[in-house]
Write a protein that holds these residues in place. Sequence first.
Motif, mmCIF file in Angstrom:
data_model
loop_
_atom_site.group_PDB
_atom_site.id
_atom_site.type_symbol
_atom_site.label_atom_id
_atom_site.label_comp_id
_atom_site.label_asym_id
_atom_site.label_seq_id
_atom_site.Cartn_x
_atom_site.Cartn_y
_atom_site.Cartn_z
ATOM 1 N N ILE A 185 38.156 50.569 37.111
ATOM 2 C CA ILE A 185 37.846 49.229 37.593
ATOM 3 C C ILE A 185 38.582 48.952 38.909
ATOM 4 O O ILE A 185 39.752 49.252 39.054
ATOM 5 C CB ILE A 185 38.248 48.183 36.530
ATOM 6 C CG1 ILE A 185 37.386 48.347 35.268
ATOM 7 C CG2 ILE A 185 38.155 46.768 37.074
ATOM 8 C CD1 ILE A 185 35.964 47.840 35.393
ATOM 9 N N PHE A 186 37.844 48.399 39.845
ATOM 10 C CA PHE A 186 38.407 47.985 41.123
ATOM 11 C C PHE A 186 37.880 46.576 41.330
ATOM 12 O O PHE A 186 36.719 46.321 41.039
ATOM 13 C CB PHE A 186 37.910 48.939 42.212
ATOM 14 C CG PHE A 186 38.179 48.487 43.605
ATOM 15 C CD1 PHE A 186 39.443 48.635 44.165
ATOM 16 C CD2 PHE A 186 37.161 47.919 44.383
ATOM 17 C CE1 PHE A 186 39.695 48.220 45.464
ATOM 18 C CE2 PHE A 186 37.408 47.508 45.679
ATOM 19 C CZ PHE A 186 38.679 47.660 46.221
ATOM 20 N N ILE A 187 38.722 45.658 41.778
ATOM 21 C CA ILE A 187 38.246 44.289 41.943
ATOM 22 C C ILE A 187 38.448 43.807 43.365
ATOM 23 O O ILE A 187 39.338 44.270 44.076
ATOM 24 C CB ILE A 187 38.897 43.304 40.930
ATOM 25 C CG1 ILE A 187 40.373 43.042 41.262
ATOM 26 C CG2 ILE A 187 38.746 43.809 39.499
ATOM 27 C CD1 ILE A 187 40.952 41.887 40.468
ATOM 28 N N GLU A 188 37.589 42.870 43.774
ATOM 29 C CA GLU A 188 37.611 42.366 45.143
ATOM 30 C C GLU A 188 37.443 40.843 45.103
ATOM 31 O O GLU A 188 36.512 40.353 44.462
ATOM 32 C CB GLU A 188 36.422 43.007 45.864
ATOM 33 C CG GLU A 188 36.197 42.581 47.281
ATOM 34 C CD GLU A 188 34.898 43.198 47.802
ATOM 35 O OE1 GLU A 188 34.980 44.178 48.548
ATOM 36 O OE2 GLU A 188 33.823 42.701 47.439
ATOM 37 N N ASN A 237 45.482 36.116 41.834
ATOM 38 C CA ASN A 237 46.398 37.188 42.261
ATOM 39 C C ASN A 237 45.963 38.575 41.818
ATOM 40 O O ASN A 237 46.771 39.365 41.321
ATOM 41 C CB ASN A 237 47.811 36.931 41.724
ATOM 42 C CG ASN A 237 48.547 35.935 42.581
ATOM 43 O OD1 ASN A 237 48.283 35.815 43.776
ATOM 44 N ND2 ASN A 237 49.464 35.202 41.968
ATOM 45 N N ASN A 238 44.686 38.875 41.984
ATOM 46 C CA ASN A 238 44.147 40.205 41.639
ATOM 47 C C ASN A 238 44.223 40.526 40.156
ATOM 48 O O ASN A 238 44.220 41.701 39.787
ATOM 49 C CB ASN A 238 44.852 41.318 42.442
ATOM 50 C CG ASN A 238 44.220 41.528 43.800
ATOM 51 O OD1 ASN A 238 43.263 40.834 44.165
ATOM 52 N ND2 ASN A 238 44.734 42.493 44.536
ATOM 53 N N GLU A 239 44.271 39.553 39.317
ATOM 54 C CA GLU A 239 44.260 39.773 37.866
ATOM 55 C C GLU A 239 43.078 39.025 37.282
ATOM 56 O O GLU A 239 42.911 37.830 37.558
ATOM 57 C CB GLU A 239 45.579 39.269 37.266
ATOM 58 C CG GLU A 239 45.667 39.334 35.754
ATOM 59 C CD GLU A 239 45.544 40.735 35.193
ATOM 60 O OE1 GLU A 239 44.452 41.069 34.694
ATOM 61 O OE2 GLU A 239 46.532 41.486 35.263
HETATM 62 C C1 LIG Z 1 44.139 42.464 45.949
HETATM 63 O O1 LIG Z 1 43.514 43.722 46.003
HETATM 64 C C2 LIG Z 1 42.945 44.030 47.273
HETATM 65 C C3 LIG Z 1 42.161 45.318 47.161
HETATM 66 O O2 LIG Z 1 42.809 46.243 46.318
HETATM 67 C C4 LIG Z 1 44.083 44.104 48.296
HETATM 68 O O3 LIG Z 1 43.542 44.355 49.564
HETATM 69 C C5 LIG Z 1 44.827 42.764 48.313
HETATM 70 O O4 LIG Z 1 45.958 42.835 49.163
HETATM 71 C C6 LIG Z 1 45.299 42.382 46.929
HETATM 72 N N1 LIG Z 1 45.827 41.022 46.951
HETATM 73 C C7 LIG Z 1 46.882 40.634 46.245
HETATM 74 C C8 LIG Z 1 47.236 39.179 46.343
HETATM 75 O O5 LIG Z 1 47.533 41.389 45.546
#
Ligand SMILES: *[C@@H]1O[C@H](CO)[C@@H](O)[C@H](O)[C@H]1NC(C)=O
Length: 237
Positions: free
Chosen positions: A40-43, A189-191
């Motif tokens: 899994i990769f998220i954007e 926060n990417n979660e």
């Molecule tokens: C979230 O993930 C993206 C792609 O992996 C990355 O570019 C970004 O810096 C990350 N943001 C945070 C807040 O961790």
Amino acid sequence: MARPNGSSIHFPITIFTMLTSAIFSSLFILVSAQPWKRGIFIEPVTDCTQLPSYNNHTKMAGPWTLKVDSCYNGTATRGLCSIEGFESGQDITRQREDRPNTIEHGFITIVSDNDNIKTTLRCNGALNRIEAYVLSGVTPGALDWHAVGIDHHPSTGRLVWGKPQAVPVQAYRHYHRGKPVEGLFLGSNNETNWTMHSSGRDVSITDMKPFWVMRLMIPETSIRENEFRTLIRIDGS
Ligand SMILES: *[C@@H]1O[C@H](CO)[C@@H](O)[C@H](O)[C@H]1NC(C)=O
Ligand SMILES: *[C@@H]1O[C@H](CO)[C@@H](O)[C@H](O)[C@H]1NC(C)=O
Ligand SMILES: *[C@@H]1O[C@H](CO)[C@@H](O)[C@H](O)[C@H]1NC(C)=O
Ligand SMILES: *[C@@H]1O[C@H](CO)[C@@H](O)[C@H](O)[C@H]1NC(C)=O
């Protein structure tokens, strides 16, 4: 003659070990260079215009509910969750003792029966934030739009409104083996992993029905015994 035999057996094994470790380390290099290949990769989707039912005139996307998606029940056959597809509801949090007649904060829940009263959310493009249509103000309160965010406290991780320290939430697109997964998922926060547990005997102020509490898996929290893992999908996405 046992020793020379032994060493002649060791030789091909050593070659084999060298070959496999070479293969594994090159695989590892491939995987590291392409993070999405890990699974899994998220954007993040930072713009309301990309969310369902965006109106270019009002600059609002929505309203929509949030929906339990890909919920996992470790004790059920094939991991099936009874609340898959259930939508968002709400409840209020304990109010200030000195202002007992005003609803100042609350949180978003998942209803315990999909016939219960639901709560809608929207993406406000003018203020670039996600808001929920919640009961607030002088009791019994009136429905109004308030910004929601994650209550960054180890014991909660709940989706709240009316808390100034709350961390903003946003939509995320998921990729599996490089391919986009259908739907947009709520996270911060990417979660995007959440846990859910039953409110037990607690009932919501909106319909006096029990509900499910959703908590974002922030670094400070860990899953509890009575909790189920899930994603939270924006309905219509
Ligand atoms: C979230 O993930 C993206 C792609 O992996 C990355 O570019 C970004 O810096 C990350 N943001 C945070 C807040 O961790
Ligand atoms: C959206 O509204 C802006 C003005 O606010 C206008 O410039 C743009 O052309 C509109 N886009 C669409 C797709 O209607
Ligand atoms: C999980 O599975 C158990 C056993 O089948 C069941 O009793 C329980 O209600 C399920 N919970 C959810 C949320 O699916
Ligand atoms: C969600 O949880 C899974 C399983 O632990 C993990 O592999 C994945 O990285 C998490 N994803 C996100 C976006 O937090």
